[in-house]
Design a protein around this motif. Sequence first.
Motif, short mmCIF file in Angstrom:
data_model
loop_
_atom_site.label_atom_id
_atom_site.label_comp_id
_atom_site.label_asym_id
_atom_site.label_seq_id
_atom_site.Cartn_x
_atom_site.Cartn_y
_atom_site.Cartn_z
N LEU A 118 3.17 -2.67 3.67
CA LEU A 118 3.69 -2.12 4.92
C LEU A 118 4.21 -0.71 4.68
O LEU A 118 4.35 -0.27 3.53
CB LEU A 118 4.81 -3.01 5.46
CG LEU A 118 4.45 -4.48 5.67
CD1 LEU A 118 5.70 -5.26 6.06
CD2 LEU A 118 3.39 -4.62 6.74
N GLU A 119 4.51 -0.01 5.75
CA GLU A 119 5.03 1.36 5.61
C GLU A 119 6.38 1.36 4.90
O GLU A 119 6.69 2.28 4.15
CB GLU A 119 5.19 1.97 7.01
CG GLU A 119 5.60 3.45 6.96
CD GLU A 119 5.64 4.07 8.34
OE1 GLU A 119 6.23 5.15 8.47
OE2 GLU A 119 5.07 3.47 9.28
N GLY A 120 7.15 0.29 5.09
CA GLY A 120 8.49 0.26 4.50
C GLY A 120 8.61 -0.55 3.24
O GLY A 120 9.71 -0.69 2.69
N GLY A 121 7.50 -1.13 2.75
CA GLY A 121 7.61 -1.92 1.53
C GLY A 121 6.44 -2.86 1.33
O GLY A 121 5.37 -2.68 1.91
N LEU A 122 6.65 -3.90 0.52
CA LEU A 122 5.62 -4.86 0.17
C LEU A 122 6.02 -6.27 0.59
O LEU A 122 7.20 -6.59 0.64
CB LEU A 122 5.37 -4.85 -1.34
CG LEU A 122 5.08 -3.52 -2.02
CD1 LEU A 122 4.98 -3.71 -3.53
CD2 LEU A 122 3.79 -2.91 -1.47
#
Length: 375
Positions: A118-122
């Motif tokens: 994701l844009e903010g992490g995994l």
Amino acid sequence: MSEMSFEQMLDESFKTIRNGEVVDGTVIDVKPDEIVLNIGYKSDGIITRSEYTNEANVDLTTVVSVGDTMEAKVLKVNDGEGQVLLTYRRLAAEKGSKRLEEAFESKEVLTAKVSQVLEGGLCVVVDETRVFIPASLVSDTYEKDLSKYKDQEIEFVISEFNPKRRRIIGDRKQLLVEKKMELQRELFARIKVGDIMEGTVKNVTDFGAFIDLGGADGLLHISEMSWGRVESPKKVFKVGDVVKIFIKDINETKIALSMKFPAENPWNGAAEKYAVGNIVTGRVARMTDFGAFVELAVGVDALLHVSQISKDHVEKPSDVLKVGQEIEAKIVDFNEDEKKISLSMKALLPQQDEAEEVNEDIADVDIEAVANEEE
């Protein structure tokens, strides 16, 4: 006492089940989107693709085979078609949640494949339970693009567990930091000043290069890259290069490196090689208004003063010389302590004999003026 019908006797022969109950079953049929289980009940149990896994478009025939035994949870005793609707995914998630809670409390290191970037992490899935790893906790250094982690197995710990708020947070950074600290301790325990090592170029700047020594980074300053002159580290090194260096200094956690190996010092034996009176060949490396610096060897520059270029008057070196030109000159001064050598091209020019000098002196006299004085 009335006799039971065949259907009643058949019903009595099967166990009773209730919604929410966990049952054991044996796979009797598998389709790409459905699993059929014999659960010892009068109706078979059905697990749809969505109730088997969170992963979309999975072909169930590739993950389950006829004859496999499974545990599942009853969602509906009768799905409207006389079959029992089961869920494997939700039961696994419940077990997974319990598993993650225990891992959170014990600080256990878990391993799972990255299922989503994701844009903010995994996102990773542990026993059908989703764990989110924020971008700030993925690595110990900033990484703008996390796509390289897709489908990779990574290690992490659970740093926050709150299933009621659907917050189960993983932390990979913590493990990387701990591992680096351990490697750093091991490195500093075994190295000392003077050690020759191999390292990998990690970063290159205008003032030097940072070398990964396997536990800590050392700085190879531009002035320590060569016995010769280095204009830009970026012209010499690139990230990933493996280099041979030695440890020049250790100051707490800071390591200074050098590639100027003493045995390769070009000034070794210089007193004999560059003794006054020796004739040498060199390359014009750079020029100033007062003279030219001539490279006699890598790391050995000598000054050819503008007054020593020619017997004729030279305004500036660039009038008669150019960078890269090879010249021959005589050593006229040598100072090993200050690493200074002076050259002269003029000293190699042929000397005029006294008769020629006298004739030249006479030629320069104004004969008519002398005659007038005698009268």
